[in-house]
Design an enzyme around this catalytic site. Sequence first.
Site, PDB file in Angstrom:
ATOM      1  N   ASP A  52       0.820  -1.204   0.000  1.00  0.00           N
ATOM      2  CA  ASP A  52       0.000   0.000   0.000  1.00  0.00           C
ATOM      3  C   ASP A  52       0.862   1.264   0.000  1.00  0.00           C
ATOM      4  OD1 ASP A  52      -2.353  -1.470   0.044  1.00  0.00           O
ATOM      5  OD2 ASP A  52      -2.339  -1.619   2.233  1.00  0.00           O
ATOM      6  N   TYR A 110       6.485 -10.225   6.366  1.00  0.00           N
ATOM      7  CA  TYR A 110       6.482  -8.782   6.580  1.00  0.00           C
ATOM      8  C   TYR A 110       7.084  -8.489   7.954  1.00  0.00           C
ATOM      9  CZ  TYR A 110       3.396  -7.714   2.619  1.00  0.00           C
ATOM     10  OH  TYR A 110       2.861  -7.556   1.360  1.00  0.00           O
TER      11      TYR A 110
END
Length: 254
Positions: A52, A110
């Site tokens: 994002d 992540y």
Amino acid sequence: MRNIALKLRYEGTAYHGWQVQKTEITVCETVQRALSEVCGHEVKVTGCGRTDAGVHALNYCANFRTDCRIPADRIPYAVNTRLPKDIAVLEAMDAPDDFNSIGSCIKKEYIYKIHNSDIRDPFLQNRVCFYPSHLDMDMMKRAGRAFEGTHDFAAVRSLGTETKTTVRTVYHCIAEKTDDIITVSVCADGFLYNMARAIVGTMVYASYGKLLPEDIPGLLEKGDRRLTGPTMPPQGLYLNRVWYPEPVNGMFEH
């Protein structure tokens, strides 16, 4: 037609995420433009997943097809001269014809970085989430362990991307602290939209008693996003590692 796999790194502050968009500058669009100049034809790049706006990548995989004859080991040098300084191609290789950076991905990791301090650090701006309230590391670690395993993760995803199933397997969810930097590492076979940031937000809630780590399995079963923690800001999130079948995985083992 060659199938070229790329290993990239980028600082995502200036971009509206990876995915090409009509009106916003994105990482994919920027990389495609540079590759098209190098290859002498329009290039379409497939990325290993969305990141994002404001999210970073330490190790990102993409692939594209070309009939240009530039040796793969020279592609990073040629492309990087045409990329802005916040994006770099680290390696390139000729991949098997059936390789696809998103479809062939086995798992991803992540990391989320929190600067847990009373005073913000200007040099960490846009690269960590500044969080001045005290966070209890024992509670965060316990909350992280509660996410491990195979579950329906609808309770920690944002709507916006259609998916066949919201069931995923989290292999590890670990919180560690060095000085005043907390790093949460989450490794899974796939991630739902905003899943990593919502997991960290739920761990933060647990750290100061808004919920108990032992509540998390039950919250996942209920599947209600309103009952779990907030979606943390994007600037603390990094795609850290991706796994593939050989030979492409060799690029990500160092």
